[in-house]
Design a protein around this motif. Structure first.
Motif, PDB file in Angstrom:
ATOM      1  N   ILE A  64       6.225   6.326   1.344  1.00 53.95           N
ATOM      2  CA  ILE A  64       5.296   6.595   0.235  1.00 53.95           C
ATOM      3  C   ILE A  64       4.687   7.981   0.407  1.00 53.95           C
ATOM      4  CG2 ILE A  64       3.105   5.910  -0.801  1.00 53.95           C
ATOM      5  CD1 ILE A  64       3.863   3.045  -0.276  1.00 53.95           C
ATOM      6  N   SER A  65       4.336   8.318   1.629  1.00 53.96           N
ATOM      7  CA  SER A  65       3.771   9.652   1.885  1.00 53.96           C
ATOM      8  C   SER A  65       4.791  10.741   1.581  1.00 53.96           C
ATOM      9  CB  SER A  65       3.312   9.755   3.333  1.00 53.96           C
ATOM     10  OG  SER A  65       2.303   8.816   3.590  1.00 53.96           O
ATOM     11  N   ALA A 127      -0.807   6.043  -4.576  1.00 53.24           N
ATOM     12  CA  ALA A 127      -0.210   5.910  -3.244  1.00 53.24           C
ATOM     13  C   ALA A 127      -1.099   5.055  -2.339  1.00 53.24           C
ATOM     14  CB  ALA A 127       0.023   7.283  -2.628  1.00 53.24           C
ATOM     15  N   PHE A 128      -2.405   5.230  -2.445  1.00 50.21           N
ATOM     16  CA  PHE A 128      -3.337   4.424  -1.652  1.00 50.21           C
ATOM     17  C   PHE A 128      -3.196   2.943  -2.010  1.00 50.21           C
ATOM     18  CE2 PHE A 128      -7.566   2.493  -1.096  1.00 50.21           C
ATOM     19  CZ  PHE A 128      -7.702   2.658   0.278  1.00 50.21           C
ATOM     20  N   LEU A 129      -3.117   2.630  -3.294  1.00 57.25           N
ATOM     21  CA  LEU A 129      -2.955   1.235  -3.713  1.00 57.25           C
ATOM     22  C   LEU A 129      -1.615   0.668  -3.251  1.00 57.25           C
ATOM     23  CD1 LEU A 129      -4.446   1.311  -7.321  1.00 57.25           C
ATOM     24  CD2 LEU A 129      -5.439   0.312  -5.258  1.00 57.25           C
ATOM     25  N   MET A 130      -0.590   1.495  -3.210  1.00 59.57           N
ATOM     26  CA  MET A 130       0.727   1.023  -2.767  1.00 59.57           C
ATOM     27  C   MET A 130       0.730   0.627  -1.294  1.00 59.57           C
ATOM     28  SD  MET A 130       3.210   3.646  -4.817  1.00 59.57           S
ATOM     29  CE  MET A 130       4.762   2.946  -4.274  1.00 59.57           C
ATOM     30  N   THR A 131      -0.191   1.181  -0.520  1.00 56.79           N
ATOM     31  CA  THR A 131      -0.233   0.836   0.904  1.00 56.79           C
ATOM     32  C   THR A 131      -0.742  -0.578   1.153  1.00 56.79           C
ATOM     33  OG1 THR A 131      -2.455   1.771   1.211  1.00 56.79           O
ATOM     34  CG2 THR A 131      -0.571   3.233   1.606  1.00 56.79           C
ATOM     35  N   PHE A 133       0.658  -3.187  -0.306  1.00 55.30           N
ATOM     36  CA  PHE A 133       1.785  -4.071  -0.574  1.00 55.30           C
ATOM     37  C   PHE A 133       2.889  -3.793   0.445  1.00 55.30           C
ATOM     38  CE2 PHE A 133      -0.406  -3.346  -4.590  1.00 55.30           C
ATOM     39  CZ  PHE A 133      -0.683  -4.665  -4.966  1.00 55.30           C
ATOM     40  N   SER A 134       3.220  -4.809   1.222  1.00 55.59           N
ATOM     41  CA  SER A 134       4.184  -4.625   2.308  1.00 55.59           C
ATOM     42  C   SER A 134       5.593  -4.325   1.827  1.00 55.59           C
ATOM     43  CB  SER A 134       4.188  -5.851   3.208  1.00 55.59           C
ATOM     44  OG  SER A 134       4.611  -6.990   2.478  1.00 55.59           O
TER      45      SER A 134
END
Length: 195
Positions: A64-65, A127-131, A133-134
């Protein structure tokens, strides 16, 4: 008479009305931030630090990063590029001056500063919200991604700087140009002028 008539505004559900009202409030406050660029960028820096702290603390979500870095690089290229690229388009409108005798035309960005800031901040928040969700935590060897992104950044910036030098433009302005009055005749001299 209850169902007749062409009033389409009454067909909106209460949920749609509330969503529209929430969007209007959000847009109102977003518009209020427009003149406060320093505070906007400080807020984005805080969001960036929170995102970095989250990724560092859970030791994951490197893909994601990496995707975020590629997206931010794309935004940066749009921010540094002129609206009308002299290599691609010949237009009658705003073009970059190429000679000293050309009329001054201000640098107009392809991606304005506000949209650059807004897209960047939104990307960090997503991107922060995506972190959380595994499913997005794909195991990768992050040093390879980092090296690849650095190489991509260097090559892209080298090309962009070469474009700036070739077309003689600087995408940043440091304050307004000030008129300092006439030069003294001693310094201006009667010598020849090289153009």
């Amino acid at each position: 008479m209850d169902g007749s008539g062409g009033d389409s505004g009454s067909l909106a559900t209460p949920v749609q009305k509330k969503a529209h009202e929430a969007w209007r409030v959000y847009q109102y406050y977003l518009d209020k931030t427009t003149p406060h660029s320093t505070y906007r960028w400080m807020g984005t820096l805080v969001v960036f630090l929170i995102y970095c702290l989250r990724v560092f603390s859970i030791q994951g979500f490197y893909i994601i990063s990496y995707g975020l870095g590629i997206y931010l690089l794309n935004l940066l290229i749009g921010f540094l590029s002129p609206l009308v690229d002299p290599e691609l388009e010949v237009s009658d409108g705003a073009t970059l001056p190429t000679r000293g005798s050309d009329e001054f035309k201000p640098f107009i960005r392809r991606l304005p500063e506000f949209k650059f800031w807004y897209s960047m901040t939104k990307a960090f928040c997503i991107a922060f919200l995506m972190t959380f969700f595994s499913v997005f935590d794909v195991p990768v060897f992050w040093p390879i991604l980092l090296c690849y992104w650095v190489v991509l950044f260097v090559l892209t910036m080298r090309r962009q700087i070469a474009h700036m030098i070739k077309h003689k433009y600087i995408p940043f302005s440091i304050g307004e140009q000030k008129y300092s009055g006439r030069r003294s005749s001693a310094s201006g001299g009667g010598g020849s002028r090289a153009d």
